[in-house]
Design a protein around this motif. Structure first.
Motif, PDB file in Angstrom:
ATOM      1  N   ASP A 114       0.756  -1.262   0.096  1.00 29.84           N
ATOM      2  CA  ASP A 114      -0.170   0.056   0.031  1.00 29.84           C
ATOM      3  C   ASP A 114       0.826   1.329  -0.094  1.00 29.84           C
ATOM      4  OD1 ASP A 114       0.912  -0.412   2.585  1.00 29.84           O
ATOM      5  OD2 ASP A 114      -0.913   0.269   3.608  1.00 29.84           O
ATOM      6  N   GLY A 115       2.089   1.200  -0.056  1.00 30.25           N
ATOM      7  CA  GLY A 115       2.907   2.352   0.008  1.00 30.25           C
ATOM      8  C   GLY A 115       4.195   2.324   0.705  1.00 30.25           C
ATOM      9  N   VAL A 116       4.934   3.490   0.495  1.00 25.15           N
ATOM     10  CA  VAL A 116       6.262   3.711   1.266  1.00 25.15           C
ATOM     11  C   VAL A 116       6.324   4.712   2.180  1.00 25.15           C
ATOM     12  CG1 VAL A 116       8.841   4.244   0.883  1.00 25.15           C
ATOM     13  CG2 VAL A 116       7.425   2.999  -0.815  1.00 25.15           C
ATOM     14  N   ALA A 117       6.217   3.890   3.585  1.00 18.81           N
ATOM     15  CA  ALA A 117       6.584   4.935   4.518  1.00 18.81           C
ATOM     16  C   ALA A 117       7.925   5.061   5.154  1.00 18.81           C
ATOM     17  CB  ALA A 117       5.781   4.315   5.735  1.00 18.81           C
ATOM     18  N   LEU A 118       8.002   6.262   5.729  1.00 22.81           N
ATOM     19  CA  LEU A 118       9.512   6.758   5.851  1.00 22.81           C
ATOM     20  C   LEU A 118       9.642   7.070   7.514  1.00 22.81           C
ATOM     21  CD1 LEU A 118       9.223   8.106   2.814  1.00 22.81           C
ATOM     22  CD2 LEU A 118      11.570   8.134   2.942  1.00 22.81           C
ATOM     23  N   ALA A 119      10.992   6.975   7.893  1.00 23.52           N
ATOM     24  CA  ALA A 119      11.163   6.748   9.521  1.00 23.52           C
ATOM     25  C   ALA A 119      11.083   8.401   9.651  1.00 23.52           C
ATOM     26  CB  ALA A 119      12.454   6.502   9.785  1.00 23.52           C
ATOM     27  N   ILE A 120      10.065   8.799  10.699  1.00 20.04           N
ATOM     28  CA  ILE A 120       9.822  10.312  10.947  1.00 20.04           C
ATOM     29  C   ILE A 120      11.068  10.750  11.591  1.00 20.04           C
ATOM     30  CG2 ILE A 120       8.629  11.813  12.546  1.00 20.04           C
ATOM     31  CD1 ILE A 120       6.047  10.155  12.266  1.00 20.04           C
ATOM     32  N   GLY A 121      11.983  10.004  12.145  1.00 23.42           N
ATOM     33  CA  GLY A 121      13.320  10.642  12.799  1.00 23.42           C
ATOM     34  C   GLY A 121      14.210  10.762  11.763  1.00 23.42           C
ATOM     35  N   ALA A 122      14.196  10.473  10.294  1.00 22.87           N
ATOM     36  CA  ALA A 122      14.843  10.416   9.189  1.00 22.87           C
ATOM     37  C   ALA A 122      14.707  12.138   8.589  1.00 22.87           C
ATOM     38  CB  ALA A 122      14.916   9.302   8.350  1.00 22.87           C
ATOM     39  N   PHE A 123      13.443  12.630   8.667  1.00 20.52           N
ATOM     40  CA  PHE A 123      13.231  13.656   8.300  1.00 20.52           C
ATOM     41  C   PHE A 123      14.090  14.939   8.680  1.00 20.52           C
ATOM     42  CE2 PHE A 123       9.430  11.039   7.041  1.00 20.52           C
ATOM     43  CZ  PHE A 123       8.982  11.891   5.853  1.00 20.52           C
ATOM     44  N   ASP A 124      14.120  15.827   7.710  1.00 16.53           N
ATOM     45  CA  ASP A 124      15.068  17.003   8.478  1.00 16.53           C
ATOM     46  C   ASP A 124      14.440  17.548   9.488  1.00 16.53           C
ATOM     47  OD1 ASP A 124      17.000  16.339   6.739  1.00 16.53           O
ATOM     48  OD2 ASP A 124      16.456  17.829   5.041  1.00 16.53           O
ATOM     49  N   HIS A 125      13.085  17.773   9.523  1.00 18.25           N
ATOM     50  CA  HIS A 125      12.163  18.504  10.373  1.00 18.25           C
ATOM     51  C   HIS A 125      11.160  17.711  11.322  1.00 18.25           C
ATOM     52  CE1 HIS A 125      14.155  22.210   9.781  1.00 18.25           C
ATOM     53  NE2 HIS A 125      14.182  22.015   8.520  1.00 18.25           N
ATOM     54  N   PRO A 126      11.575  16.647  11.855  1.00 19.12           N
ATOM     55  CA  PRO A 126      10.669  15.632  12.358  1.00 19.12           C
ATOM     56  C   PRO A 126       9.505  16.005  13.515  1.00 19.12           C
ATOM     57  CG  PRO A 126      12.889  15.271  13.711  1.00 19.12           C
ATOM     58  CD  PRO A 126      12.972  16.250  12.297  1.00 19.12           C
ATOM     59  N   GLU A 127      10.032  17.244  13.879  1.00 17.25           N
ATOM     60  CA  GLU A 127       8.819  18.066  14.621  1.00 17.25           C
ATOM     61  C   GLU A 127       7.757  18.425  14.038  1.00 17.25           C
ATOM     62  OE1 GLU A 127      11.504  21.461  12.970  1.00 17.25           O
ATOM     63  OE2 GLU A 127      11.804  19.349  13.591  1.00 17.25           O
ATOM     64  N   GLU A 128       7.725  18.547  12.779  1.00 16.48           N
ATOM     65  CA  GLU A 128       6.695  18.814  11.916  1.00 16.48           C
ATOM     66  C   GLU A 128       5.573  17.606  11.549  1.00 16.48           C
ATOM     67  OE1 GLU A 128       8.139  20.453   8.267  1.00 16.48           O
ATOM     68  OE2 GLU A 128       8.870  22.302   9.411  1.00 16.48           O
ATOM     69  N   ILE A 129       5.883  16.472  11.946  1.00 18.36           N
ATOM     70  CA  ILE A 129       5.289  15.242  11.519  1.00 18.36           C
ATOM     71  C   ILE A 129       4.713  14.654  12.936  1.00 18.36           C
ATOM     72  CG2 ILE A 129       5.476  13.179  10.292  1.00 18.36           C
ATOM     73  CD1 ILE A 129       7.882  14.434   8.928  1.00 18.36           C
ATOM     74  N   ALA A 130       3.725  14.792  13.337  1.00 17.87           N
ATOM     75  CA  ALA A 130       3.336  14.245  14.639  1.00 17.87           C
ATOM     76  C   ALA A 130       2.324  13.035  14.345  1.00 17.87           C
ATOM     77  CB  ALA A 130       2.362  15.206  15.288  1.00 17.87           C
ATOM     78  N   PRO A 131       2.724  11.919  15.050  1.00 20.10           N
ATOM     79  CA  PRO A 131       1.835  10.672  14.734  1.00 20.10           C
ATOM     80  C   PRO A 131       0.400  11.120  15.271  1.00 20.10           C
ATOM     81  CG  PRO A 131       3.767  10.299  15.640  1.00 20.10           C
ATOM     82  CD  PRO A 131       3.823  11.748  15.802  1.00 20.10           C
ATOM     83  N   THR A 132      -0.510  10.287  14.474  1.00 23.05           N
ATOM     84  CA  THR A 132      -1.954  10.543  14.878  1.00 23.05           C
ATOM     85  C   THR A 132      -2.633   9.078  15.218  1.00 23.05           C
ATOM     86  OG1 THR A 132      -2.616   9.964  12.640  1.00 23.05           O
ATOM     87  CG2 THR A 132      -2.375  12.386  13.121  1.00 23.05           C
ATOM     88  N   ILE A 133      -1.701   7.846  15.122  1.00 26.19           N
ATOM     89  CA  ILE A 133      -2.460   6.752  15.535  1.00 26.19           C
ATOM     90  C   ILE A 133      -1.312   5.774  15.868  1.00 26.19           C
ATOM     91  CG2 ILE A 133      -2.315   5.670  13.227  1.00 26.19           C
ATOM     92  CD1 ILE A 133      -5.058   4.529  13.935  1.00 26.19           C
ATOM     93  N   GLN A 134      -1.434   4.723  16.805  1.00 29.47           N
ATOM     94  CA  GLN A 134      -0.617   4.047  17.120  1.00 29.47           C
ATOM     95  C   GLN A 134      -1.155   2.267  16.730  1.00 29.47           C
ATOM     96  OE1 GLN A 134       0.921   3.940  21.351  1.00 29.47           O
ATOM     97  NE2 GLN A 134      -0.726   5.503  21.591  1.00 29.47           N
ATOM     98  N   PHE A 135      -0.262   1.662  16.133  1.00 28.74           N
ATOM     99  CA  PHE A 135      -0.515   0.516  15.568  1.00 28.74           C
ATOM    100  C   PHE A 135       0.213  -0.734  16.456  1.00 28.74           C
ATOM    101  CE2 PHE A 135      -1.242   2.855  11.579  1.00 28.74           C
ATOM    102  CZ  PHE A 135      -2.404   2.513  11.435  1.00 28.74           C
ATOM    103  N   GLY A 136      -0.215  -1.822  16.331  1.00 30.70           N
ATOM    104  CA  GLY A 136       0.516  -3.131  16.982  1.00 30.70           C
ATOM    105  C   GLY A 136       0.611  -2.823  18.670  1.00 30.70           C
ATOM    106  N   VAL A 137      -0.648  -2.481  19.029  1.00 30.62           N
ATOM    107  CA  VAL A 137      -0.489  -1.892  20.584  1.00 30.62           C
ATOM    108  C   VAL A 137      -0.182  -3.010  21.253  1.00 30.62           C
ATOM    109  CG1 VAL A 137      -1.443   0.230  20.363  1.00 30.62           C
ATOM    110  CG2 VAL A 137      -2.841  -1.614  20.664  1.00 30.62           C
TER     111      VAL A 137
END
Length: 163
Positions: free
Chosen positions: A90-113
């Protein structure tokens, strides 16, 4: 922003051998607690955001892939080991910590709890201190020279090594 008013995100691994650019809104910013993601990230969970279809381009190098299951490959930098992608049908997800500005990308859901480690929710209650307050490590910290790629695109990398 790009010329057509789409959001633009950039990022890459810690050594700079692999860099990416995403044009368009990110999808499904999430945290996954499953054991596969814990192992792939060497961490408590995997924070990921999905690139819009056709919006991801590799601007320097490309990740090496490890097939972690019959449906998923995970990309990482072959030079420094930074986890970079979760690639599924269904697509390519990237590690949020690998972005230059990870503070701009807030998770909105948790999986595999069901795989969430029992102490993760208690982490915010742990005693906290800023790095500079660690007086025992002050001399060591003052001598650190980072070899990590900066949080922005560079024309040439790696920079020249110091003697």
């Amino acid at each position: 922003m790009s010329l057509d008013n789409k959001p633009v995100y950039t990022g890459g691994c810690q050594c700079g051998a692999v860099r990416f650019r995403i044009e368009g809104a990110l999808l499904n910013a999430s945290i996954c607690h499953c054991r596969m993601c814990q192992k792939a990230f060497g961490n408590f969970y995997a924070p990921l955001a999905t690139a819009p279809e056709g919006g991801l381009s590799w601007t320097r190098g490309e990740p090496k892939l490890f097939r972690s299951s019959n449906h998923v490959s995970r990309g990482f930098c072959a030079e420094c080991g930074t986890p970079l992608t979760y690639e599924a049908p269904d697509g390519v997800a990237l590690a949020i910590g690998a972005f230059d500005h990870p503070e701009e990308i807030a998770p909105t859901i948790q999986f595999g709890v069901e795989g969430r480690l029992p102490y993760v929710d208690a982490i915010p209650a742990l005693p906290a201190r800023v790095t500079e307050d660690d007086m025992e490590a002050a001399a060591f910290l003052a001598s650190v020279e980072s070899c990590q790629h900066p949080d922005h695109d560079t024309e040439n990398w790696p920079r020249e090594k110091r003697p």
